[in-house]
Design a protein around this motif. Sequence first.
Motif, PDB file in Angstrom:
ATOM      1  N   LEU A 125      -5.589   3.410   6.708  1.00  0.00           N
ATOM      2  CA  LEU A 125      -6.075   2.042   6.952  1.00  0.00           C
ATOM      3  C   LEU A 125      -7.082   1.916   8.108  1.00  0.00           C
ATOM      4  O   LEU A 125      -8.129   1.276   7.950  1.00  0.00           O
ATOM      5  CB  LEU A 125      -4.867   1.123   7.172  1.00  0.00           C
ATOM      6  CG  LEU A 125      -5.128  -0.372   7.122  1.00  0.00           C
ATOM      7  CD1 LEU A 125      -5.710  -0.780   5.783  1.00  0.00           C
ATOM      8  CD2 LEU A 125      -3.830  -1.149   7.374  1.00  0.00           C
ATOM      9  N   MET A 141       3.248  10.696  -0.233  1.00  0.00           N
ATOM     10  CA  MET A 141       1.958  10.021  -0.041  1.00  0.00           C
ATOM     11  C   MET A 141       1.780   8.817  -0.943  1.00  0.00           C
ATOM     12  O   MET A 141       1.152   7.841  -0.588  1.00  0.00           O
ATOM     13  CB  MET A 141       0.810  11.011  -0.288  1.00  0.00           C
ATOM     14  CG  MET A 141       0.634  11.966   0.847  1.00  0.00           C
ATOM     15  SD  MET A 141      -0.837  12.951   0.681  1.00  0.00           S
ATOM     16  CE  MET A 141      -0.314  14.168  -0.480  1.00  0.00           C
ATOM     17  N   ASN A 142       2.336   8.919  -2.161  1.00  0.00           N
ATOM     18  CA  ASN A 142       2.126   7.846  -3.138  1.00  0.00           C
ATOM     19  C   ASN A 142       3.273   6.845  -3.142  1.00  0.00           C
ATOM     20  O   ASN A 142       3.314   5.955  -3.990  1.00  0.00           O
ATOM     21  CB  ASN A 142       1.948   8.454  -4.531  1.00  0.00           C
ATOM     22  CG  ASN A 142       1.007   7.638  -5.387  1.00  0.00           C
ATOM     23  OD1 ASN A 142       0.227   6.835  -4.868  1.00  0.00           O
ATOM     24  ND2 ASN A 142       1.088   7.812  -6.687  1.00  0.00           N
ATOM     25  N   TYR A 149      -0.121   6.920   1.942  1.00  0.00           N
ATOM     26  CA  TYR A 149      -1.476   7.443   2.173  1.00  0.00           C
ATOM     27  C   TYR A 149      -2.411   6.313   2.607  1.00  0.00           C
ATOM     28  O   TYR A 149      -3.146   6.434   3.598  1.00  0.00           O
ATOM     29  CB  TYR A 149      -1.991   8.096   0.881  1.00  0.00           C
ATOM     30  CG  TYR A 149      -3.457   8.465   0.928  1.00  0.00           C
ATOM     31  CD1 TYR A 149      -3.870   9.716   1.390  1.00  0.00           C
ATOM     32  CD2 TYR A 149      -4.430   7.565   0.519  1.00  0.00           C
ATOM     33  CE1 TYR A 149      -5.208  10.055   1.439  1.00  0.00           C
ATOM     34  CE2 TYR A 149      -5.779   7.888   0.571  1.00  0.00           C
ATOM     35  CZ  TYR A 149      -6.159   9.139   1.027  1.00  0.00           C
ATOM     36  OH  TYR A 149      -7.492   9.471   1.081  1.00  0.00           O
ATOM     37  N   GLU A 150      -2.369   5.203   1.870  1.00  0.00           N
ATOM     38  CA  GLU A 150      -3.287   4.100   2.177  1.00  0.00           C
ATOM     39  C   GLU A 150      -2.982   3.479   3.534  1.00  0.00           C
ATOM     40  O   GLU A 150      -3.892   3.070   4.256  1.00  0.00           O
ATOM     41  CB  GLU A 150      -3.196   3.036   1.079  1.00  0.00           C
ATOM     42  CG  GLU A 150      -3.845   3.499  -0.220  1.00  0.00           C
ATOM     43  CD  GLU A 150      -3.482   2.612  -1.390  1.00  0.00           C
ATOM     44  OE1 GLU A 150      -4.310   2.496  -2.303  1.00  0.00           O
ATOM     45  OE2 GLU A 150      -2.365   2.054  -1.404  1.00  0.00           O
ATOM     46  N   LEU A 200       0.851  -1.198   0.000  1.00  0.00           N
ATOM     47  CA  LEU A 200       0.000   0.000   0.000  1.00  0.00           C
ATOM     48  C   LEU A 200       0.884   1.244   0.000  1.00  0.00           C
ATOM     49  O   LEU A 200       2.032   1.194   0.441  1.00  0.00           O
ATOM     50  CB  LEU A 200      -0.898   0.017   1.243  1.00  0.00           C
ATOM     51  CG  LEU A 200      -1.867  -1.152   1.428  1.00  0.00           C
ATOM     52  CD1 LEU A 200      -2.716  -0.920   2.677  1.00  0.00           C
ATOM     53  CD2 LEU A 200      -2.773  -1.328   0.217  1.00  0.00           C
ATOM     54  N   THR A 201       0.328   2.347  -0.463  1.00  0.00           N
ATOM     55  CA  THR A 201       1.079   3.598  -0.424  1.00  0.00           C
ATOM     56  C   THR A 201       1.074   4.132   1.013  1.00  0.00           C
ATOM     57  O   THR A 201       0.323   3.634   1.875  1.00  0.00           O
ATOM     58  CB  THR A 201       0.430   4.657  -1.336  1.00  0.00           C
ATOM     59  OG1 THR A 201      -0.887   4.913  -0.842  1.00  0.00           O
ATOM     60  CG2 THR A 201       0.352   4.190  -2.766  1.00  0.00           C
ATOM     61  N   ARG A 230     -10.381   3.156   6.913  1.00  0.00           N
ATOM     62  CA  ARG A 230     -10.945   2.228   5.926  1.00  0.00           C
ATOM     63  C   ARG A 230     -11.509   0.985   6.626  1.00  0.00           C
ATOM     64  O   ARG A 230     -12.575   0.484   6.262  1.00  0.00           O
ATOM     65  CB  ARG A 230      -9.824   1.844   4.962  1.00  0.00           C
ATOM     66  CG  ARG A 230     -10.282   1.091   3.743  1.00  0.00           C
ATOM     67  CD  ARG A 230      -9.128   1.011   2.762  1.00  0.00           C
ATOM     68  NE  ARG A 230      -9.377   0.007   1.759  1.00  0.00           N
ATOM     69  CZ  ARG A 230      -8.511  -0.332   0.831  1.00  0.00           C
ATOM     70  NH1 ARG A 230      -7.334   0.252   0.781  1.00  0.00           N
ATOM     71  NH2 ARG A 230      -8.799  -1.251  -0.056  1.00  0.00           N
TER      72      ARG A 230
END
Lengths: 316, 212
Positions: free
Chosen positions: B90, B119-120, B85-86, B82-83, B93
């Motif tokens: 988490l 972030m990416n 950001y992700e 995951l990035t 989410r």
Amino acid sequence: MNEPIVDPILAVQPEPGFQTNAPLIPRDSVAGRALVVVIAIMTFLACLTAGAALLIADASQAWRSDVLRDATIQVKPQPSDDVESLVAKAVAIAAQAPEVESAHALSKAESEKLLEPWLGAGLDLSQLPVPRLILVRLRGQGAEDLATLRKALASAVPQADLDDHRVWAARLGTMADAVVILAAALFALMIVAMGTAIGFATRGAMAGNREIIEVLHLVGASDTFIAREFQAHFRRLGLHGAVIGGLAAIAFFALASLLSFWWAHSPGGEEIAAMFGSFALRSSGYLALGVVCAAVTLLTGLLSRTIVMRHLQTLQ
Amino acid sequence: MGPEVVGDLNFSVAPQSFQFLTGPSGAGKTTLMRLMLLSLRPTRGTIRVFGRDAAALSKDDLTTLRRRIGAVFQDFRLLDHLTTYENVALPLRAMGRQESAYRAEVVELLRWVGLGDRMNASPPVLSGGEKQRAAIARALIVRPELLLADEPTGNVDPGLARRLLRLFVELHRLGTAVVIATHDLQLMDQFGFARRLVVGNGKLTIFDGQPS
């Protein structure tokens, strides 16, 4: 506690192409690709089996319908009989029967020609009591009771024997049903084998992604959420494999249909068509292949979800 | 069963309190943190978290309680595929929130911890300090009632360490109880108001902080 830690108004939208919602279970893995291949092969074989069963069922229905629409009167003359008059009498009786559409007697030469495959050509059969055949086409779908005609023939032309092909049709039907049942059993076995492969793959994926499961638990993910992620992951793999296998099967049947169309115009093509039908699946057949693919996709997702939920419930 | 890492400890973490958990390496700091995070069960004794006996929690209760706790792990425990950001998003989410609803919040927090331009990026290409900050941001994003941070400044320079600590203090002022495991004495000295829980030889000694 719901107040945001920073002011969202200050936040600027991220740059385009920003990845924000990637699957939580990594998509590309050796095990995942292997499962796609297994599902594709299994789906292809399952579609072939289902398609073959449909073709055989269709062909069997066509055979039975054809065979039962015809009946045969066999006239076995004694040496003293006037064969032609017996045949003419039998044809007249048959033609008058309400359930008969037409009756047509084969000539002596035509009857003798039928024996050529067994006796060879060029023989003088005039000394042999070759039976004469009358082909009878029935009205409707062959469900008529021919008892009245049989009785009329027995009393007027005792040398005539009416065969309504029902015994032969019943045997054909039994054989075709057995083949269809066998195909259904093979289909079921393939689904079970595919389910087992998915089960192994799910357990493997859980073992391989234990770290992810642990992190998800620690950040407050519920078992249902985790299972849903695994379900989505395996549904994607299932869809991928099912589409590949299903398209391959559709291509196979489309090609077989084209080839059978080509064969039908070649020597021996009619015999093949009579035996196996036209090899052409109807649109409902292709729809059935689509249903198989959809079922494989759903089965993959649901099975993995069930296995994951069971596994998570055992975790402390 | 192996030897007990820690035993016969009695302490509580009050709401809106701030404390350091310290002691030599191997003293049991991480074990204590994991016990408080409910990722370990004690072989004996009782742990109560938010008034609930940890031994009697159902899986659903466990999920609910964990959503009230933010954790920063010593080994970060970021998901490599995951990035950044992700990873930070988490917990939100996992709660079932829509990405569009939390995007601004996550982006701003990432900018605040200095990861606005990362972030990416995925964790394998982040430096140790960047991973540390991403892990901290992930723990903070849900505004936890209890924050457990295991060596949260171990991989960052002193300036950033102070900045991150100030973030923890700010969070504490907003109502979060904070427990930071560290053996950085200098850092602890900068926050003299904090209570110190010192683990050593399997026992715990508590030093109250000085009023700020």
